[in-house]
Design a protein around this motif. Structure first.
Motif, PDB file in Angstrom:
ATOM      1  N   THR A  44      25.077 -44.126 -59.666  1.00 32.29           N
ATOM      2  CA  THR A  44      26.368 -44.909 -59.843  1.00 32.29           C
ATOM      3  C   THR A  44      26.398 -45.644 -61.250  1.00 32.29           C
ATOM      4  O   THR A  44      27.870 -45.378 -61.716  1.00 32.29           O
ATOM      5  CB  THR A  44      26.266 -46.352 -58.803  1.00 32.29           C
ATOM      6  N   LEU A  71      29.486 -42.857 -55.053  1.00 33.12           N
ATOM      7  CA  LEU A  71      30.579 -43.783 -54.709  1.00 33.12           C
ATOM      8  C   LEU A  71      32.037 -43.328 -55.206  1.00 33.12           C
ATOM      9  O   LEU A  71      32.910 -43.920 -55.040  1.00 33.12           O
ATOM     10  CB  LEU A  71      30.067 -44.995 -54.858  1.00 33.12           C
ATOM     11  N   LYS A  76      30.911 -37.984 -50.971  1.00 35.96           N
ATOM     12  CA  LYS A  76      29.742 -39.019 -50.894  1.00 35.96           C
ATOM     13  C   LYS A  76      28.485 -38.735 -51.093  1.00 35.96           C
ATOM     14  O   LYS A  76      27.569 -39.437 -51.354  1.00 35.96           O
ATOM     15  CB  LYS A  76      29.952 -39.697 -49.429  1.00 35.96           C
ATOM     16  N   GLU A  82      30.208 -39.790 -44.371  1.00 36.14           N
ATOM     17  CA  GLU A  82      30.806 -41.095 -44.290  1.00 36.14           C
ATOM     18  C   GLU A  82      30.336 -41.847 -42.998  1.00 36.14           C
ATOM     19  O   GLU A  82      30.178 -41.158 -41.952  1.00 36.14           O
ATOM     20  CB  GLU A  82      32.345 -40.859 -44.152  1.00 36.14           C
ATOM     21  N   TRP A 109      28.308 -51.315 -56.079  1.00 35.33           N
ATOM     22  CA  TRP A 109      27.327 -51.489 -54.674  1.00 35.33           C
ATOM     23  C   TRP A 109      28.077 -52.528 -53.913  1.00 35.33           C
ATOM     24  O   TRP A 109      28.017 -52.457 -52.690  1.00 35.33           O
ATOM     25  CB  TRP A 109      26.004 -51.802 -55.510  1.00 35.33           C
ATOM     26  N   HIS A 112      31.091 -51.408 -51.840  1.00 33.23           N
ATOM     27  CA  HIS A 112      30.751 -50.623 -50.794  1.00 33.23           C
ATOM     28  C   HIS A 112      29.775 -51.065 -49.822  1.00 33.23           C
ATOM     29  O   HIS A 112      29.353 -50.469 -48.819  1.00 33.23           O
ATOM     30  CB  HIS A 112      30.126 -49.230 -51.287  1.00 33.23           C
TER      31      HIS A 112
END
Length: 248
Positions: A44, A71, A76, A82, A109, A112
């Motif tokens: 990320t 992300l 994904k 998902e 983070w 999500h």
């Protein structure tokens, strides 16, 4: 058997910083206690950079069942569909977080819900590790210099301390860290490139290094003075001691 929560925070190192030196990566794989562990890469902080993901697979695919979480991509990531991201993370033996911007990492983070997923994985005994941003994120407070001058960042707080990475490689960061501790930042650790600190629960278990001179340093305020003390650091490349001779 329940596994003890573990976090390994690299000052800098591993596959993305030390080509040809696998000592830190071998170390975290060994902590899983699994011959072929499930390892998930979380890139990320780099914006899910493709080249970073490719390097991860090249490093680990021969020794582990690999996946990654994205992300910033519609797919994904491999193995994390998902709606099933939490189940995927909880099923891992090791979660490896890459470097980059810790501010971007924490924001994504939290948006999500990955911060809470990782907290659950940690409590379950999934080994968490990472370098740079992937090291800073686990602590209550840390110092980042990714976006310019060093600044104070509030992290996930799994570890109730502070952290400063690249301690020997970026001297201005270490100077600012000591100043921040003097100004009220939580006590913690400055960790050199090539060194890492491992926690069992919230307590420091040991410091290790992939380079002979790399160290970790405890930094705290004592009687209104900032004190920095080197932590005994085990070099992972040291030969094993010879077994004791058995008398004839």
């Amino acid at each position: 058997m329940a596994r003890v929560p573990q976090i390994v925070a690299f000052g800098g190192g591993g596959f993305s910083m030390e080509a040809g030196n696998p000592l830190l990566d071998d170390y975290v794989l060994g902590l899983t206690g699994v011959e072929r562990p499930k390892v998930c890469f979380v890139p990320t902080a780099s914006g899910d950079a493709d080249h970073y993901v490719v390097r991860f697979y090249r490093t680990f695919a021969s020794r582990a069942d690999c996946s990654h979480v994205s992300l910033f991509r519609r797919d994904k990531g491999a193995g994390a569909v998902e709606g099933d991201l939490q189940a995927h993370l909880l099923d891992q033996d090791l979660i490896y977080v890459g470097g980059g911007s810790v501010l971007s990492l924490l924001g994504a983070w939290r948006a999500h819900g990955v911060d809470q997923m990782l907290r659950r994985a940690w409590r379950k005994g999934v080994v968490l590790c990472g370098l740079s941003a992937g090291s800073l994120c686990w602590f209550s407070e840390s110092v980042t210099a990714f976006h310019g001058p060093p600044q104070r960042v509030r992290g996930l707080g799994l570890l109730p301390w502070s952290n400063c990475v690249h301690y020997d490689g970026e001297p201005e960061r270490s100077v600012e860290y000591r100043q921040m501790v003097g100004d009220g930042m939580l006590p913690g650790w400055g960790v050199d490139d090539g060194a890492a600190i491992r926690f069992e629960g919230r307590e420091l278990a040991e410091a290790v290094a992939s380079r002979p001179k790399a160290k970790a340093h405890r930094v705290e305020l004592v009687n209104d003075e900032v004190v920095e003390v080197p932590v005994p650091t085990r070099y992972l490349g040291a030969p094993l001691p010879e077994p004791a001779a058995v008398p004839a």
